[in-house]
Design a protein around this motif. Structure first.
Motif, PDB file in Angstrom:
ATOM      1  N   ALA A   1      -0.192   7.300  10.627  1.00 60.86           N
ATOM      2  CA  ALA A   1      -1.224   6.436  11.214  1.00 60.86           C
ATOM      3  C   ALA A   1      -1.707   5.411  10.204  1.00 60.86           C
ATOM      4  O   ALA A   1      -1.957   4.251  10.552  1.00 60.86           O
ATOM      5  N   VAL A   2      -1.830   5.804   8.937  1.00 62.44           N
ATOM      6  CA  VAL A   2      -2.248   4.867   7.889  1.00 62.44           C
ATOM      7  C   VAL A   2      -1.176   3.804   7.679  1.00 62.44           C
ATOM      8  O   VAL A   2      -1.481   2.608   7.577  1.00 62.44           O
TER       9      VAL A   2
ATOM     10  N   ALA B   1     -10.695   3.898   9.253  1.00 66.62           N
ATOM     11  CA  ALA B   1     -11.717   4.014   8.203  1.00 66.62           C
ATOM     12  C   ALA B   1     -11.091   3.794   6.827  1.00 66.62           C
ATOM     13  O   ALA B   1     -11.705   3.189   5.936  1.00 66.62           O
ATOM     14  N   ILE B   2      -9.860   4.272   6.642  1.00 67.32           N
ATOM     15  CA  ILE B   2      -9.170   4.089   5.363  1.00 67.32           C
ATOM     16  C   ILE B   2      -8.860   2.618   5.134  1.00 67.32           C
ATOM     17  O   ILE B   2      -9.060   2.096   4.027  1.00 67.32           O
ATOM     18  N   VAL B   3      -8.396   1.925   6.154  1.00 69.42           N
ATOM     19  CA  VAL B   3      -8.124   0.492   6.028  1.00 69.42           C
ATOM     20  C   VAL B   3      -9.424  -0.264   5.725  1.00 69.42           C
ATOM     21  O   VAL B   3      -9.434  -1.206   4.937  1.00 69.42           O
ATOM     22  N   PHE B   4     -10.522   0.159   6.337  1.00 75.38           N
ATOM     23  CA  PHE B   4     -11.829  -0.431   6.042  1.00 75.38           C
ATOM     24  C   PHE B   4     -12.151  -0.309   4.551  1.00 75.38           C
ATOM     25  O   PHE B   4     -12.587  -1.273   3.907  1.00 75.38           O
ATOM     26  N   ALA B   5     -11.922   0.872   3.994  1.00 76.96           N
ATOM     27  CA  ALA B   5     -12.185   1.077   2.569  1.00 76.96           C
ATOM     28  C   ALA B   5     -11.269   0.212   1.708  1.00 76.96           C
ATOM     29  O   ALA B   5     -11.697  -0.365   0.706  1.00 76.96           O
TER      30      ALA B   5
ATOM     31  N   VAL C   1       0.857  -1.190   0.000  1.00 80.34           N
ATOM     32  CA  VAL C   1       0.000   0.000   0.000  1.00 80.34           C
ATOM     33  C   VAL C   1       0.892   1.238   0.000  1.00 80.34           C
ATOM     34  O   VAL C   1       1.669   1.462   0.935  1.00 80.34           O
ATOM     35  N   LEU C   2       0.789   2.017  -1.061  1.00 79.39           N
ATOM     36  CA  LEU C   2       1.549   3.254  -1.194  1.00 79.39           C
ATOM     37  C   LEU C   2       0.862   4.345  -0.381  1.00 79.39           C
ATOM     38  O   LEU C   2      -0.342   4.561  -0.520  1.00 79.39           O
ATOM     39  N   VAL C   3       1.624   5.033   0.485  1.00 79.19           N
ATOM     40  CA  VAL C   3       1.056   6.056   1.366  1.00 79.19           C
ATOM     41  C   VAL C   3       1.859   7.340   1.222  1.00 79.19           C
ATOM     42  O   VAL C   3       3.064   7.358   1.514  1.00 79.19           O
TER      43      VAL C   3
ATOM     44  N   ASN D   1     -10.565  14.277  16.191  1.00 76.84           N
ATOM     45  CA  ASN D   1     -10.260  12.854  16.207  1.00 76.84           C
ATOM     46  C   ASN D   1      -8.755  12.613  16.254  1.00 76.84           C
ATOM     47  O   ASN D   1      -8.000  13.336  15.595  1.00 76.84           O
ATOM     48  N   PRO D   2      -8.294  11.591  16.970  1.00 84.71           N
ATOM     49  CA  PRO D   2      -6.917  11.144  16.778  1.00 84.71           C
ATOM     50  C   PRO D   2      -6.813  10.521  15.384  1.00 84.71           C
ATOM     51  O   PRO D   2      -7.784   9.929  14.880  1.00 84.71           O
ATOM     52  N   PRO D   3      -5.660  10.636  14.720  1.00 81.48           N
ATOM     53  CA  PRO D   3      -5.562  10.177  13.328  1.00 81.48           C
ATOM     54  C   PRO D   3      -5.756   8.677  13.146  1.00 81.48           C
ATOM     55  O   PRO D   3      -6.139   8.233  12.057  1.00 81.48           O
ATOM     56  N   ASP D   4      -5.529   7.887  14.196  1.00 86.01           N
ATOM     57  CA  ASP D   4      -5.691   6.436  14.034  1.00 86.01           C
ATOM     58  C   ASP D   4      -7.146   6.065  13.743  1.00 86.01           C
ATOM     59  O   ASP D   4      -7.413   5.037  13.104  1.00 86.01           O
ATOM     60  N   ARG D   5      -8.101   6.886  14.157  1.00 85.61           N
ATOM     61  CA  ARG D   5      -9.515   6.593  13.866  1.00 85.61           C
ATOM     62  C   ARG D   5      -9.818   6.791  12.381  1.00 85.61           C
ATOM     63  O   ARG D   5     -10.562   6.009  11.779  1.00 85.61           O
ATOM     64  N   VAL D   6      -9.232   7.821  11.799  1.00 84.57           N
ATOM     65  CA  VAL D   6      -9.404   8.036  10.363  1.00 84.57           C
ATOM     66  C   VAL D   6      -8.652   6.955   9.588  1.00 84.57           C
ATOM     67  O   VAL D   6      -9.132   6.447   8.579  1.00 84.57           O
ATOM     68  N   ALA D   7      -7.467   6.592  10.085  1.00 84.35           N
ATOM     69  CA  ALA D   7      -6.690   5.529   9.446  1.00 84.35           C
ATOM     70  C   ALA D   7      -7.476   4.218   9.428  1.00 84.35           C
ATOM     71  O   ALA D   7      -7.442   3.466   8.444  1.00 84.35           O
TER      72      ALA D   7
END
Length: 223
Positions: free
Chosen positions: A17-18, A196-200, A5-7, A188-194
């Motif tokens: 976090a991602v 959601a990204i992993v979910f996608a 996964v390219l980040v 939000n702490p960034p791990d929560r958004v991360a």
């Protein structure tokens, strides 16, 4: 999760976090940033330079093979009125946030068969505020770019637009007081958004999460 996964922006903030979330899920993060990340192989690059960004994507693909996902998490800002912000700094925001996103996605496409692209916009890509013309222009651009790419790539690659509210990162550190969040507890702490990204990224074939807004329940930039 399997695969590379390219980040972008993976050395700090949401990008870091991602990268960590991808690693924890069993994937391999590959990072593009101006400094070295804590996890994953990387290429040092200024994402404001589109041709350099494309070359960095190709270098990672040459070393690791195809990507299962791309996450364009890199982003910068420059607050102030249009008259106050120097033109070079204003344009740098658009180059990193919008042109960098497009350059990385473009270069990654040949290495993304059946993979997914997740772009990161902002709640300020859906609503405009004063003293943020560069940031709003760039993030509104990311929204339009992503929706067009989703239409263009339908049936070939997955495309998801993630729209985060403010996050507890170093993003606000260099701002003057007037442009800093009033209450960090409402970000939000960034791990929560991360997450959601992993979910996608983990959606099964032919299932698309097209757009996600992820914000603290009391964060004021949304709705």
């Amino acid at each position: 999760m399997q695969g590379n996964v390219l980040v972008t922006g993976g050395a700090g903030g949401l990008g870091a976090a991602v990268a960590e979330a991808v690693c924890e899920a069993g994937g391999t993060p590959l990072v593009l940033d101006k400094s070295a990340p804590s996890v994953g192989d990387f290429e040092l690059v200024d994402l404001a330079d589109g041709r350099a960004a494309e070359a960095a994507v190709r270098a990672l693909a040459k070393r690791h093979g195809n990507f299962s996902g791309v996450v364009t998490a890199a982003g910068i800002d420059r607050c102030g009125t249009l008259a106050e912000v120097p033109a070079e700094e204003w344009e740098q925001v658009v180059k990193v946030n919008l042109f960098g996103t497009a350059a990385v996605a473009r270069a990654a496409l040949p290495h993304l068969e059946n993979g997914r692209v997740v772009t990161v916009a902002s709640t300020l890509g859906l609503r405009a505020v004063s003293d943020a013309t560069a940031y709003c222009a760039s993030k509104f651009g990311v929204v339009g770019f992503t929706r067009a790419l989703a239409a263009e790539a339908a049936g070939k690659i997955g495309v998801t637009l993630v729209v985060p509210g403010g996050m507890r990162t170093s993003f606000f550190d260099d701002r003057t007081e007037q442009y800093r969040p009033k209450d960090l507890d409402k970000l939000n702490p960034p791990d929560r958004v991360a997450a959601a990204i992993v979910f996608a990224l983990n959606q099964p074939e032919n299932c698309e999460v097209r757009e996600l807004v992820v914000a603290h329940a009391e964060e004021p930039s949304w709705p």
